[in-house]
Design a protein around this motif. Sequence first.
Motif, mmCIF file in Angstrom:
data_model
loop_
_atom_site.group_PDB
_atom_site.id
_atom_site.type_symbol
_atom_site.label_atom_id
_atom_site.label_comp_id
_atom_site.label_asym_id
_atom_site.label_seq_id
_atom_site.Cartn_x
_atom_site.Cartn_y
_atom_site.Cartn_z
ATOM 1 N N TYR A 57 -5.850 6.660 -3.739
ATOM 2 C CA TYR A 57 -6.865 6.150 -2.833
ATOM 3 C C TYR A 57 -6.738 4.639 -2.673
ATOM 4 O O TYR A 57 -6.875 4.101 -1.568
ATOM 5 C CB TYR A 57 -8.255 6.516 -3.362
ATOM 6 C CG TYR A 57 -9.326 6.119 -2.385
ATOM 7 C CD1 TYR A 57 -9.463 6.805 -1.172
ATOM 8 C CD2 TYR A 57 -10.162 5.039 -2.634
ATOM 9 C CE1 TYR A 57 -10.415 6.419 -0.261
ATOM 10 C CE2 TYR A 57 -11.111 4.648 -1.714
ATOM 11 C CZ TYR A 57 -11.234 5.347 -0.533
ATOM 12 O OH TYR A 57 -12.149 4.955 0.398
ATOM 13 N N LEU A 58 -6.440 3.967 -3.780
ATOM 14 C CA LEU A 58 -6.241 2.514 -3.735
ATOM 15 C C LEU A 58 -5.122 2.164 -2.747
ATOM 16 O O LEU A 58 -5.267 1.284 -1.889
ATOM 17 C CB LEU A 58 -5.877 2.023 -5.136
ATOM 18 C CG LEU A 58 -5.680 0.527 -5.299
ATOM 19 C CD1 LEU A 58 -7.025 -0.178 -5.174
ATOM 20 C CD2 LEU A 58 -5.047 0.217 -6.637
ATOM 21 N N GLU A 105 -6.110 2.650 0.903
ATOM 22 C CA GLU A 105 -6.980 1.602 1.442
ATOM 23 C C GLU A 105 -6.216 0.291 1.655
ATOM 24 O O GLU A 105 -6.427 -0.403 2.647
ATOM 25 C CB GLU A 105 -8.186 1.368 0.530
ATOM 26 C CG GLU A 105 -9.189 2.506 0.592
ATOM 27 C CD GLU A 105 -9.672 2.807 2.019
ATOM 28 O OE1 GLU A 105 -10.123 1.890 2.726
ATOM 29 O OE2 GLU A 105 -9.565 3.976 2.444
ATOM 30 N N SER A 140 -4.266 0.965 4.839
ATOM 31 C CA SER A 140 -5.066 1.150 6.048
ATOM 32 C C SER A 140 -5.724 -0.155 6.466
ATOM 33 O O SER A 140 -5.706 -0.508 7.648
ATOM 34 C CB SER A 140 -6.139 2.207 5.800
ATOM 35 O OG SER A 140 -5.528 3.402 5.432
ATOM 36 N N LEU A 141 -6.304 -0.884 5.506
ATOM 37 C CA LEU A 141 -6.978 -2.125 5.885
ATOM 38 C C LEU A 141 -5.983 -3.095 6.516
ATOM 39 O O LEU A 141 -6.290 -3.770 7.494
ATOM 40 C CB LEU A 141 -7.667 -2.755 4.673
ATOM 41 C CG LEU A 141 -8.920 -1.986 4.229
ATOM 42 C CD1 LEU A 141 -9.425 -2.487 2.899
ATOM 43 C CD2 LEU A 141 -10.016 -2.122 5.286
ATOM 44 N N ALA A 173 -12.518 5.285 8.382
ATOM 45 C CA ALA A 173 -13.563 5.281 7.361
ATOM 46 C C ALA A 173 -14.091 6.696 7.161
ATOM 47 O O ALA A 173 -14.311 7.131 6.022
ATOM 48 C CB ALA A 173 -14.682 4.340 7.787
ATOM 49 N N SER A 233 -11.513 8.528 5.205
ATOM 50 C CA SER A 233 -11.524 8.103 3.810
ATOM 51 C C SER A 233 -12.698 8.725 3.084
ATOM 52 O O SER A 233 -12.580 9.143 1.918
ATOM 53 C CB SER A 233 -11.629 6.580 3.725
ATOM 54 O OG SER A 233 -10.421 6.003 4.067
ATOM 55 N N LYS A 245 -4.343 10.919 8.156
ATOM 56 C CA LYS A 245 -3.287 9.919 7.966
ATOM 57 C C LYS A 245 -2.039 10.307 8.758
ATOM 58 O O LYS A 245 -1.347 9.463 9.306
ATOM 59 C CB LYS A 245 -2.940 9.784 6.472
ATOM 60 C CG LYS A 245 -4.009 9.097 5.654
ATOM 61 C CD LYS A 245 -4.177 7.652 6.090
ATOM 62 C CE LYS A 245 -5.541 7.131 5.654
ATOM 63 N NZ LYS A 245 -6.060 6.073 6.530
ATOM 64 N N TYR A 295 -5.402 -1.825 10.090
ATOM 65 C CA TYR A 295 -6.515 -2.104 11.003
ATOM 66 C C TYR A 295 -6.417 -3.547 11.487
ATOM 67 O O TYR A 295 -6.561 -3.835 12.686
ATOM 68 C CB TYR A 295 -7.881 -1.942 10.313
ATOM 69 C CG TYR A 295 -8.139 -0.577 9.695
ATOM 70 C CD1 TYR A 295 -7.605 0.569 10.257
ATOM 71 C CD2 TYR A 295 -8.945 -0.461 8.569
ATOM 72 C CE1 TYR A 295 -7.856 1.810 9.682
ATOM 73 C CE2 TYR A 295 -9.194 0.771 8.000
ATOM 74 C CZ TYR A 295 -8.641 1.906 8.540
ATOM 75 O OH TYR A 295 -8.873 3.115 7.977
ATOM 76 N N GLY A 298 0.823 -1.198 0.000
ATOM 77 C CA GLY A 298 0.000 0.000 0.000
ATOM 78 C C GLY A 298 0.862 1.255 0.000
ATOM 79 O O GLY A 298 0.606 2.206 -0.752
#
Lengths: 483, 651
Positions: A137-138, A141, A144-145, A172, A175, A225, A148, A123
Amino acid sequence: MDVMPMILTMADVMPAAAEIFVAAAACVLLLVDALGGGRARGLAFVLAIAALAGAAWVSSTVGTDGRTVILWGHFVADPMGTVLKLFSYGAAALTLLYSREYLERRDLLKGEYLVLALCAVLGIQVIVSAGSFLSLYLGIEIMSLSLYAMVAFDRDDGVAAESAMKYFVLGAIASGALLYGISILYGVTGTFLIDGVAFAVAQGRAPDIGLLLGIAFIVVGVAFKFGAVPFHMWLPDVYHGAPTPVTLFVGSAPKIASFALAMRVLAEGLGGALDAWQDMLVVLAALSMAVGNLVAIAQTNIKRMLAYSTISHVGFILLGILAGNAAGYRAALFYTLTYVIMTTAAFGVVLWYSRKGFEADALDDYKGLNRRHPWFAFVMLLVMFGLAGVPPTVGFWAKLQVIAAVLDVRLTWLAAFAVLMSVIGAYYYLRVVKLMYFDEPVTAGQDESRFAVRLVLSLNGLAILALGLFPGYLLRLCEQVLR
Amino acid sequence: MDFAAVCLMIVLAPLAAALVAGLGGRYVGRAGAHTVCIAGVAISFAGSAWILARMLGGAAVFNENVYTWGVSDGLAMNIGFLVDRLSALMMTVVSFVSLAVHVYTIGYMRDDPGYARFFAYISLFTFAMLMLVMSNNFLQLFFGWEGVGLVSYLLIGFWYKRPTAIFANYKAFIVNRIGDFAFIVAIAIIAAYMSSLDYTEVFQRIPRAIGHDLFLTPGEPSKVITVICVGLFIGAMGKSAQVPLHVWLPDSMEGPTPISALIHAATMVTAGIFMVARLSPLFEMSPDALHFIVVIGATTALFMGLLGLVNNDIKRVVAYSTLSQLGYMTAALGAGAYGAGIFHLMTHAFFKALLFLAAGSVIIAMHHEQDMRRMGGLRKYLPVTYWTCLVGALALIGFPGLSGFFSKDIIIEALHHSRTEGAGYAYWCALIGVFVTALYSFRLVFMTFHGRERMDEHTREHLHESPWVVTAPLIALAIPSIAIGWLTVGPVVFGDFFAGALAQAPDGPIVVLGEEFHGPAAFMLHAFGSPAVYLALAGVVAAWYLYLKRPELPDRIAARFSRTYRLLVNKYYFDWFNENVVAAGVRNFGTSLWKRGDETVIDGWLVNGSARAVAALSAAVRHVQSGYLYHYAFAMIIGLSLLLGWLLLRS
């Protein structure tokens, strides 16, 4: 719009070879872990480190001096990207190395951890090399995912699960804000490409109010972020609640991604609208420095203290960015890289010191450390001096550069405020030194670490001193990649 | 091999050795510590000798920066080396003396618990001194300058459990601070007027400073160049122990003897002399500064020599002799005879290190007894020490043909021919100084090695010559003490050895003397026509008469001239003045500031007040972090709303 034939040649994808390599390595690691079961964990760990080393080799091989744009503008390869990626691999590798024993002792060294770490690195790579808001953005995510999941990854720990939940929900929201900002920008400029937006802004084609709205929402996403006040609330809880190795991971490489995000969006995309976002960043930077330094003083937990310290350092990084010129960006880059080195060493010492059943996260655990482990007390001293910005450590140069950048754009009050805040900040860094050197030891601890960990951690700590004595090399590097 | 690599090796080898011995002393052991340090300094010496040989062979001057430490407002701060014949000569002298002292230390410090620490310090000193000597800019000069000061402080207080040693190292540190303050102010003025710290650039930009005035006191302009030179020289007065900043040097004898030899005789104290010579293009521009220098130097040369007459501690006598000889060097600089000053520095380094090490050898044999009144007749117990010490003493008094003869005679002649204001006074001081030097030197030799044996029975039974690690350096230093003057006087002083390195006025004293110079032998013959040789001889005869022939006489003279004697014994009351007027005044001033200013205003209101305010603020802000997710989300939304609201208001 013409439908373009989707034909890719090798030359088209070569600049993205490192990203492809890391994605493939993550898949291989997943397979090794699934097929090898518990026995292959040592192997998986070695493979993860090897994957990062391999990625470093690929990145430095395909890295170019100039700027290469592939995949219809969505992917950019440039010297800044190469340097940022190399530093992220290094930070991730150090994190894994420092974490290993901690995880082993708690029976947490599982394949998922390594796979998630590699995915997070992927990422980061995508963010760093993003040429459009879509790929940006990709990347955010993907990173971040993974983060998490990493925070929640000790499934039996309620606190960790709680902080992962907070992180996820707040992430979220952020985002959402970022996406909303991107969509507004698309609306007013008609393009997702960062270069295209920059062109439109320069031409003055974008209507003023629409652009401003878009920028405001994007700044919120960027600030989240980074963890800038008032979008910082997740940071202390996540740092505190997550297992220490994950805290280290969240605290190091993703900061490089945040810097890249700010550079790509604000500097490259919206550089022409500096007036619009400079004032916002001034407010965010001032608030971050103030809240971070003031609240850190009241902490009794070192992870939480370092979380607030992170918030204050984010304020300093923003100082460089908001200057809005090459010298400022350079200063921010230098600050980010050195901050990552210092924070890695800080959590490295915490991890080195922790045992099974002893997290070493209370400040009182560090009382009298010098008596038991003089060498690592010295390493921690270097880290604390570095974070406080005491010469001759590199932290001094980092602060000097950003403050000089702010002075250059005639924000004298902000520079004075930054100096004042770093004086206040020195208090809680030096308190750690005082605890280590002048207090009676209360907790016992054996040095059970592997030689390699001790060696790397020592070098990591000494780098803070060495780069402070000889800052020229890193300064020149920053100058070369950001002309 | 290229010069840059060799230079780096020369400075870094002792540093690496110091780190190994200092940080790893526990692991490498005693033998490990001394092996590493001696190897490090031997590398430096080999490198320096190689460079000196290349320089003598006509190699070009090497001046290069190896690293840019930082650039601030256009002012580059570099680490770089300037290697010409002047620095090559200094490097060789420094590393040679240091090597001899390293070897000697094995014997002298054999039973000391701080063995490895000691080696670490002296290697660190060698590093700092070499950085100073090889520097090509003012900042690195200052770094080395402070580095040697720091190590000197550490070494004077090496036996940190002795209160006298602690007192002495504070004294050295504080007195040097005064000099160093003036020094750095001068460097700052240079940076301000010349916008550079590089020697070569500064010398080229001297015209920028000429014609400008500074107003140090209202209404009275001083020339910028003079302020710079006097400031630099005050720095040199601290390091090179010139009156009135000399008070630390005699006390520094509290340190171990190898240190007295290495730092406080041969190398560190010459840093000031070297610096003035190195920067001679600046000093040549300021006749006022030269006038100041020559007077200070000559005063030191004569009046510090007199103090050597009344001291009974063998090391302190040598220390006062060092002060006096430093005065000669300084006077030579002030006369504009920079080459003569450096030449005396070189010869002095050898014979003074020799005298110190010989004194140390005596002290070892006497079981750390330093009082000459309890010695006597040691000649037959310590033959090597005696003969080498005699060589040192003869070289010091300027016995014709030995090294000190050439260097000192040239200084006296140079003072005679100099056109600096005050050179006449300096000439007479220097001339009388020759008699005084001979008197105290031979007083030392006769009281220690000749006459009645005044030590107790126990000490006498254990008297024996020192081990070879002590005597070998003595012999190694005795050889250059004899020969170096004869061999090098022609090329070094009168030849073109220092061409380009030192400034030289076309009608300067060296040029005048050079026209009359026809080789060392002729120079010696010529010297018999001048008073200096006869004065030295008179000094030796007087010493013989007073301390061997009629040893009761000195006490009677002291009783007769009791006022003068008390003045000398109390060292002209410098220490009394410093302690009771300067130190007490500063202390009272400090106490009043502390009580009224610090405790009430700064501590009470500013520090504790602001700390309390910050702590209260911190505790309050902390409650915002409640732990509830909806609070956090709310904060974000508020933040976003404020940003948007502000945007709308603005546009």
